[in-house]
Structures are given as C-alpha cells and as structure tokens.
Design an enzyme around this catalytic site. Structure first.
Site, mmCIF file in Angstrom:
data_model
loop_
_atom_site.group_PDB
_atom_site.id
_atom_site.type_symbol
_atom_site.label_atom_id
_atom_site.label_comp_id
_atom_site.label_asym_id
_atom_site.label_seq_id
_atom_site.Cartn_x
_atom_site.Cartn_y
_atom_site.Cartn_z
ATOM 1 N N LYS A 1 0.834 -1.205 0.000
ATOM 2 C CA LYS A 1 0.000 0.000 0.000
ATOM 3 C C LYS A 1 0.871 1.258 0.000
ATOM 4 C CE LYS A 1 -2.051 -1.166 3.901
ATOM 5 N NZ LYS A 1 -1.342 -2.422 4.211
ATOM 6 N N ARG B 1 -9.490 0.909 9.108
ATOM 7 C CA ARG B 1 -8.971 -0.441 9.309
ATOM 8 C C ARG B 1 -9.900 -1.282 10.195
ATOM 9 N NH1 ARG B 1 -2.674 -1.737 9.815
ATOM 10 N NH2 ARG B 1 -2.470 0.256 8.864
ATOM 11 N N ARG C 1 11.831 -6.168 4.719
ATOM 12 C CA ARG C 1 11.732 -4.705 4.521
ATOM 13 C C ARG C 1 12.783 -3.986 5.357
ATOM 14 N NH1 ARG C 1 6.168 -1.710 5.372
ATOM 15 N NH2 ARG C 1 6.116 -2.946 7.278
ATOM 16 N N ARG D 1 11.869 -2.266 10.837
ATOM 17 C CA ARG D 1 10.802 -1.776 11.707
ATOM 18 C C ARG D 1 10.601 -2.726 12.869
ATOM 19 N NH1 ARG D 1 5.559 0.119 8.208
ATOM 20 N NH2 ARG D 1 4.479 -1.208 9.711
ATOM 21 N N ARG E 1 0.048 -9.549 13.016
ATOM 22 C CA ARG E 1 -0.616 -8.470 12.255
ATOM 23 C C ARG E 1 -1.542 -9.048 11.185
ATOM 24 N NH1 ARG E 1 4.542 -5.478 10.422
ATOM 25 N NH2 ARG E 1 3.186 -4.201 9.151
HETATM 26 P P1 AP5 Z 1 4.832 -1.585 1.857
HETATM 27 O O1 AP5 Z 1 4.522 -0.764 0.658
HETATM 28 O O2 AP5 Z 1 5.455 -0.887 3.018
HETATM 29 O O3 AP5 Z 1 3.533 -2.391 2.314
HETATM 30 P P2 AP5 Z 1 2.272 -1.886 3.126
HETATM 31 O O4 AP5 Z 1 1.062 -2.561 2.542
HETATM 32 O O5 AP5 Z 1 2.240 -0.395 3.209
HETATM 33 O O6 AP5 Z 1 2.603 -2.591 4.511
HETATM 34 P P3 AP5 Z 1 2.741 -2.009 5.976
HETATM 35 O O7 AP5 Z 1 3.455 -3.086 6.763
HETATM 36 O O8 AP5 Z 1 3.375 -0.660 5.998
HETATM 37 O O9 AP5 Z 1 1.262 -1.937 6.342
HETATM 38 P P4 AP5 Z 1 0.586 -2.050 7.668
HETATM 39 O O10 AP5 Z 1 -0.773 -1.747 7.240
HETATM 40 O O11 AP5 Z 1 0.748 -3.266 8.478
HETATM 41 O O12 AP5 Z 1 1.405 -0.995 8.557
HETATM 42 P P5 AP5 Z 1 1.096 0.518 8.913
HETATM 43 O O13 AP5 Z 1 2.368 1.232 8.845
HETATM 44 O O14 AP5 Z 1 -0.090 1.021 8.176
HETATM 45 O O15 AP5 Z 1 5.735 -2.809 1.383
HETATM 46 C C1 AP5 Z 1 6.234 -3.769 2.272
HETATM 47 C C2 AP5 Z 1 7.584 -4.313 1.782
HETATM 48 O O16 AP5 Z 1 7.418 -5.011 0.555
HETATM 49 C C3 AP5 Z 1 8.615 -3.234 1.494
HETATM 50 O O17 AP5 Z 1 9.875 -3.735 1.788
HETATM 51 C C4 AP5 Z 1 8.492 -2.970 -0.005
HETATM 52 O O18 AP5 Z 1 9.687 -2.494 -0.534
HETATM 53 C C5 AP5 Z 1 8.128 -4.363 -0.519
HETATM 54 N N1 AP5 Z 1 7.166 -4.344 -1.633
HETATM 55 C C6 AP5 Z 1 6.087 -3.529 -1.736
HETATM 56 N N2 AP5 Z 1 5.389 -3.823 -2.860
HETATM 57 C C7 AP5 Z 1 6.041 -4.860 -3.445
HETATM 58 C C8 AP5 Z 1 5.803 -5.610 -4.621
HETATM 59 N N3 AP5 Z 1 4.733 -5.362 -5.405
HETATM 60 N N4 AP5 Z 1 6.670 -6.600 -4.939
HETATM 61 C C9 AP5 Z 1 7.732 -6.851 -4.151
HETATM 62 N N5 AP5 Z 1 8.021 -6.169 -3.030
HETATM 63 C C10 AP5 Z 1 7.183 -5.180 -2.663
HETATM 64 O O19 AP5 Z 1 0.620 0.366 10.441
HETATM 65 C C11 AP5 Z 1 1.521 0.028 11.462
HETATM 66 C C12 AP5 Z 1 0.776 -0.050 12.789
HETATM 67 O O20 AP5 Z 1 0.157 1.231 13.076
HETATM 68 C C13 AP5 Z 1 -0.385 -1.049 12.856
HETATM 69 O O21 AP5 Z 1 0.042 -2.358 13.155
HETATM 70 C C14 AP5 Z 1 -1.227 -0.432 13.983
HETATM 71 O O22 AP5 Z 1 -0.671 -0.681 15.241
HETATM 72 C C15 AP5 Z 1 -1.096 1.061 13.700
HETATM 73 N N6 AP5 Z 1 -2.157 1.561 12.802
HETATM 74 C C16 AP5 Z 1 -1.978 2.140 11.574
HETATM 75 N N7 AP5 Z 1 -3.157 2.480 11.038
HETATM 76 C C17 AP5 Z 1 -4.112 2.113 11.928
HETATM 77 C C18 AP5 Z 1 -5.527 2.179 11.939
HETATM 78 N N8 AP5 Z 1 -6.215 2.717 10.916
HETATM 79 N N9 AP5 Z 1 -6.189 1.683 13.020
HETATM 80 C C19 AP5 Z 1 -5.519 1.161 14.071
HETATM 81 N N10 AP5 Z 1 -4.177 1.056 14.116
HETATM 82 C C20 AP5 Z 1 -3.473 1.523 13.060
#
Ligand code: AP5
Length: 218
Positions: free
Chosen positions: A13, A88, A127, A160, A171
């Site tokens: 994402k 979410r 990552r 991270r 997660r």
């Molecule tokens: P990346 O693009 O970072 O993936 P992502 O889908 O953004 O994954 P995240 O782990 O960042 O999402 P998340 O939703 O768990 O975490 P968030 O930060 O929102 O890509 C991941 C890896 O793969 C990278 O190394 C990239 O280079 C590689 N990659 C990407 N695309 C690729 C492809 N097509 N092919 C190959 N490689 C690829 O949330 C973190 C924490 O915050 C949560 O656990 C929670 O505690 C809190 N939080 C955030 N939002 C909320 C909410 N709305 N409600 C409650 N808690 C929340």
C-alpha cells in the site's frame, strides 16, 4: 480524487501510494507514518502508540479517527487524498463515512490489494526503512545500491520494530479478524476495485495506471 488503499500488511500500500500520489498529484496519508512520527516525539501519546504498534495490535479507533481528521483538515488534502492504512475497522469506516457526509464529500474508490500470506511474510521480514528519511527498501526485491545505506539521503537502513516474523503473523491475524470485513463493506457500496498485491511493484503500478486511465481519473 479521494482514494483508499485497502489490503493486508505488506500488500504494498505504502509503495504504490507514493507513486500514485505523484501521478495523481494528491497527498499520501498513511496512519502508520503519522503514528511513527508521533512515537519519535516521545510524548505520553507517542509512548502509548509505541506500545500498540510494537505488539502489532491496532491503535484504538478514537485516537486513529482524531489523527486522520486533523490531517484531512490541512490545505493540501482539500483537492483529494490517498489514504493508506485507514479505515482499518468497521467502526472507523462508519465514523469516516459520517465525517465525509458532514463535509459534503464522498469516496471515489477503494483499491483492495489482495495478497498471499507467504508473500506478505517474505516482504515484511525483508523490509528495511531509512532511519533518516523513511524511504522503503527490501533486501532482495528493492535493494539499495549500497547495503544498509539509503540511496536517497545516505541514512542508515533499519528494520521496523513490528517486522519480526512473529509480529508479522500477529498483524496478519488481526487484519483477518478486524480489517478484512471492510472488503464486503466497500463492495456493497459499489466502491471496491480488486487488484493483485502479489504482482511486482512496476507491474502493479501499470495495472493501477491503466485502471485510472480507463476510468478517466488520470
Ligand atoms: P509496503 O509498501 O510498506 O507495504 P504496506 O502494505 O504499506 O505494509 P505495511 O506493513 O506498511 O502496512 P501495515 O498496514 O501493516 O502498517 P502501517 O504502517 O499502516 O511494502 C512492504 C515491503 O514489501 C517493502 O519492503 C516494499 O519495498 C516491498 N514491496 C512492496 N510492494 C512490493 C511488490 N509489489 N513486490 C515486491 N516487493 C514489494 O501500520 C503500522 C501499525 O500502526 C499497525 O500495526 C497499527 O498498530 C497502527 N495503525 C496504523 N493504522 C491504523 C488504523 N487505521 N487503526 C488502528 N491502528 C493503526
């Protein structure tokens, strides 16, 4: 355009949102990034957030909604936005709908990035992020030119806290329990567009671009 990216952790994402934000000229708003910035400030709220995030559990809905609404009030979001990681939970989606309605706005599209579990685990455990500018890498899929060093700013690349295999599996479980229900929620509203998050970065970006062109959005 008001766009939501929905998908499990590691769907890509954040990676796609960065490119789309440039192509569509609208801000990329990531709740994860907002919370990580708050954690760095080491305030009582930052310490509370760190507790949830390190364990891989969700931050309470009221804190999340408040943070998003504050961010959406900023001028740069007036012409549209890409939300990454929000909503979410169903209560977050309901409060968000209400907020949009009160402001006379609506969502244009929700992109659901369906992604396989084995791919998620490989992506997240591999990552690395820049400790200085936050740029995102992967040890094999998207490696930096020099190991451990950010191409963009020379900062040190780190893992991270929530990207250990154990926390990633937690997660994914929480995503399935609390977030996956939003797929039907937005499907029922006629807003959902499903793409494969398993695709390579460039291929998925092409699919999304073609979709936006076809819909007359780009
Ligand atoms: P990346 O693009 O970072 O993936 P992502 O889908 O953004 O994954 P995240 O782990 O960042 O999402 P998340 O939703 O768990 O975490 P968030 O930060 O929102 O890509 C991941 C890896 O793969 C990278 O190394 C990239 O280079 C590689 N990659 C990407 N695309 C690729 C492809 N097509 N092919 C190959 N490689 C690829 O949330 C973190 C924490 O915050 C949560 O656990 C929670 O505690 C809190 N939080 C955030 N939002 C909320 C909410 N709305 N409600 C409650 N808690 C929340």
């Amino acid at each position: 355009m008001r766009l939501v990216l929905l998908g499990p952790p590691g769907a890509g994402k954040g990676t796609q949102a960065k490119v789309l934000s440039q192509d569509l000229n609208i801000p990329h708003i990531s709740t994860g990034d907002i919370f990580r910035d708050t954690v760095k400030e080491n305030t009582p709220l930052g310490r509370e957030l760190a507790g949830y995030m390190q364990k891989g559990v969700l931050v309470p809905d009221d804190i999340v909604n408040r943070a998003v609404f504050e961010r959406l009030k900023k001028e740069d979001a007036s012409g549209g936005f890409i939300l990454d990681g929000y909503p979410r939970t169903k209560p977050q989606a309901a409060v968000f709908d209400e907020m949009l309605k009160k402001s006379g706005m609506s969502l244009d599209i929700v992109i659901y990035m369906e992604t396989s579990k084995n791919i998620i685990v490989k992506r997240l455990t591999g990552r690395r992020i820049c400790s200085k500018c936050g740029a995102n890498y992967h040890i094999t899929n998207i490696p930096p030119k020099k190991e451990g060093v950010c191409d963009a700013c020379g900062g040190k690349l780190i893992q991270r806290d929530d990207d250990s295999e154990q926390t990633v599996l937690k997660r994914i479980k929480i995503y399935n329990e609390q977030t996956a229900g939003l797929i039907d929620y937005y499907q029922d509203k006629g807003l959902l567009c499903k793409v494969s998050g398993d695709l390579e970065v460039d291929k998925l970006n092409r699919v999304l671009n073609e979709f936006f062109v076809k819909e007359g959005l780009l």
